[in-house]
Write an enzyme that holds these catalytic residues in place. Structure first.
Site, PDB file in Angstrom:
ATOM      1  N   HIS A   9       5.343  -0.961  -8.229  1.00 16.61           N
ATOM      2  CA  HIS A   9       4.231  -0.098  -7.851  1.00 16.61           C
ATOM      3  C   HIS A   9       4.040   1.021  -8.868  1.00 16.61           C
ATOM      4  O   HIS A   9       2.924   1.297  -9.299  1.00 16.61           O
ATOM      5  CB  HIS A   9       4.497   0.492  -6.466  1.00 16.61           C
ATOM      6  CG  HIS A   9       3.428   1.418  -5.995  1.00 16.61           C
ATOM      7  ND1 HIS A   9       2.222   0.965  -5.499  1.00 16.61           N
ATOM      8  CD2 HIS A   9       3.371   2.779  -5.948  1.00 16.61           C
ATOM      9  CE1 HIS A   9       1.476   1.998  -5.153  1.00 16.61           C
ATOM     10  NE2 HIS A   9       2.148   3.105  -5.416  1.00 16.61           N
ATOM     11  N   GLU A  41      -5.473   0.419  -4.394  1.00 17.78           N
ATOM     12  CA  GLU A  41      -4.023   0.618  -4.434  1.00 17.78           C
ATOM     13  C   GLU A  41      -3.357  -0.227  -5.517  1.00 17.78           C
ATOM     14  O   GLU A  41      -3.503  -1.454  -5.559  1.00 17.78           O
ATOM     15  CB  GLU A  41      -3.392   0.301  -3.072  1.00 17.78           C
ATOM     16  CG  GLU A  41      -1.909   0.617  -3.037  1.00 17.78           C
ATOM     17  CD  GLU A  41      -1.325   0.588  -1.638  1.00 17.78           C
ATOM     18  OE1 GLU A  41      -0.098   0.435  -1.517  1.00 17.78           O
ATOM     19  OE2 GLU A  41      -2.092   0.716  -0.672  1.00 17.78           O
ATOM     20  N   ASP A  76     -15.466  -6.645   8.293  1.00 14.35           N
ATOM     21  CA  ASP A  76     -15.064  -5.386   8.911  1.00 14.35           C
ATOM     22  C   ASP A  76     -13.537  -5.260   8.905  1.00 14.35           C
ATOM     23  O   ASP A  76     -12.865  -5.739   9.814  1.00 14.35           O
ATOM     24  CB  ASP A  76     -15.605  -5.329  10.341  1.00 14.35           C
ATOM     25  CG  ASP A  76     -15.388  -3.978  11.003  1.00 14.35           C
ATOM     26  OD1 ASP A  76     -14.636  -3.160  10.447  1.00 14.35           O
ATOM     27  OD2 ASP A  76     -15.966  -3.746  12.083  1.00 14.35           O
ATOM     28  N   LYS A 102       1.640  -2.454   7.512  1.00 14.47           N
ATOM     29  CA  LYS A 102       0.652  -1.874   6.604  1.00 14.47           C
ATOM     30  C   LYS A 102       0.605  -2.671   5.309  1.00 14.47           C
ATOM     31  O   LYS A 102      -0.467  -2.912   4.739  1.00 14.47           O
ATOM     32  CB  LYS A 102       1.000  -0.411   6.327  1.00 14.47           C
ATOM     33  CG  LYS A 102      -0.051   0.336   5.497  1.00 14.47           C
ATOM     34  CD  LYS A 102       0.237   0.300   4.013  1.00 14.47           C
ATOM     35  CE  LYS A 102      -0.808   1.098   3.236  1.00 14.47           C
ATOM     36  NZ  LYS A 102      -0.628   0.999   1.774  1.00 14.47           N
TER      37      LYS A 102
END
Length: 420
Positions: free
Chosen positions: A374, A82, A276, A260
């Site tokens: 972004h 990302e 993990d 998130k």
């Protein structure tokens, strides 16, 4: 007609599997050539890690800079696809370091194994019987992993919960295990398996599930930072951040995106170090719902001196030994770069990254908006997809951002103009 049923597929070699899939899905020679490329994770190692391997999948590995955590300096390896995640973490860390950086502590590496008992008529009596055999059960568990016990870990405590369910009472035993420098899934699951028949004998009930919980609330990490108004952009920016946080704290629709963003950083470090990340995601989101409504994992306040104060609390179950960490060559190097000598220290570093990621996000939302930073990075991806060469990418991306049009059609138009 295509059929996904392939007899003995798992027994075949990597090469044979790839040839079968290539034939059935009409892969081109160039596509097969790409899948045959192996980087640091070679074919043999990959084939031992998961089933039915045909190739590996590369994710960019970046380094977040500027981090000061508990008065120590860190380079943070982050594996993510990302755009802007690594840059955002680095920028937030730069802001925080001017005021001392991040301070983090943790409860230690304690995992919970759950043993579910059903067919229970008198749950209070059953709970008493299990707790009455606590020392015996702890010894039985520790006999399964004497090395863990030797290094100061092992089964430490038992907790028993009574659940009233649509199927009747369930008595759930929580085995609390100090896993030291490991994430500990294999150790606690093995212990739970061993205790299951013992609990059946003690209670006369029936055990079904015996497995770890990813809501590792005995393994909480708490990160803190305090930032001067001058370092963040002034009083107005702080007010914007407080409004952004408050929105997330009250509305689960906003909180989901807010959290998130936190996990963007946490998961990136987990992937880079072979941990993990799915377990971390599950535990974090469950913890965000602890009090009955899903809410923000961070808290932002203004103290009496007008400083912005940030706080993050969530379970982080990670390790530096075992699992992919022990076999993935890049994960080993990432841990070396990071310099986290213990599992708890790695967890604390990851907590600081989560808080930094959130700081970057709420600051962007409170000022120019999340898209500006972004999209400036995403624009480079669009430029490449449009066919820009290495020397053309930056110019195409810059022109798209300047015109506030970051899309494939605009990229191709700009590229055509440049080449003309």
């Amino acid at each position: 007609m295509l059929s996904s049923r392939i007899s003995g597929f798992h027994k075949k070699s990597v090469q044979d599997r790839l040839e079968i899939i290539a034939e059935k899905t009409d892969l081109t020679k160039d596509e097969i050539k790409i899948l045959k490329k192996y980087g640091s994770l070679d074919e043999k190692t990959a084939d031992t890690m998961i089933e039915n391997v045909i190739s590996t999948f590369d994710i960019p590995l970046g380094i977040a800079t500027n981090f000061t955590i508990n008065d120590e300096e860190f380079f943070i390896p982050m594996a993510t696809e990302e755009s802007s995640v690594v840059a955002a973490a680095s920028n937030a860390a730069k802001i925080a370091r001017d005021c001392g950086g991040f301070y983090v502590n943790s409860l230690g590496p304690k995992m919970i194994a759950q043993i579910q008992l059903v067919n229970v008529k008198s749950p209070s009596q059953v709970k008493f019987k299990i707790l009455n055999e606590k020392e015996y059960l702890l010894k039985k568990a520790n006999d399964q992993d004497p090395i863990l016990k030797k290094f100061g870990g092992g089964a430490e405590d038992l907790e028993v919960r009574v659940l009233e369910t649509p199927l009747g009472y369930m008595v759930v035993t929580h085995l609390i295990v100090d896993t030291r420098d490991a994430m500990g899934a294999n150790s606690v699951n093995t212990m739970a398996e061993v205790l299951a028949p013992e609990i059946e004998k003690i209670t006369g009930g029936r055990v079904y599930l015996r497995i770890l919980s990813n809501l590792a609330d005995k393994r909480l990490v708490r990160a803190y930072t305090r930032i001067a108004p001058s370092a963040i952009g002034g009083e107005e920016v702080i007010e914007g951040i407080l409004n952004a946080y408050t929105f997330a704290s009250c509305d689960p629709y906003r909180a989901a995106t807010h959290n998130k963003g936190i996990m963007n950083g946490i998961s990136a470090v987990a992937i880079a170090t072979g941990n993990d990340f799915r377990a971390l995601e599950a535990g974090a989101h469950a913890y965000a719902s602890t009090y009955g409504q899903y809410t923000s994992l961070t808290r932002w306040e203004k103290d009496t001196e007008g400083y912005l104060v940030g706080f993050l609390e969530l379970p982080i179950a990670v390790g530096i030994i075992g699992g992919a960490t022990a076999v993935h060559p890049v994960a080993k190097i990432a841990l070396k770069i990071l310099g986290a000598e213990t599992g708890p220290k790695l967890a604390e570093v990851i907590g600081a990254v989560g808080l930094a990621q959130n700081l970057a996000a709420v600051r962007a939302l409170a000022t120019e908006g999340i898209q500006k930073g972004h999209m400036s990075l995403h624009a480079k991806n669009i430029a490449v997809m449009a066919g820009a060469s290495e020397t053309e990418v930056d110019e195409v991306a810059d022109k798209m951002v300047e015109g506030n049009q970051v899309n494939m059609e605009k990229a191709k138009q700009i590229l055509e103009e440049i080449r003309r």
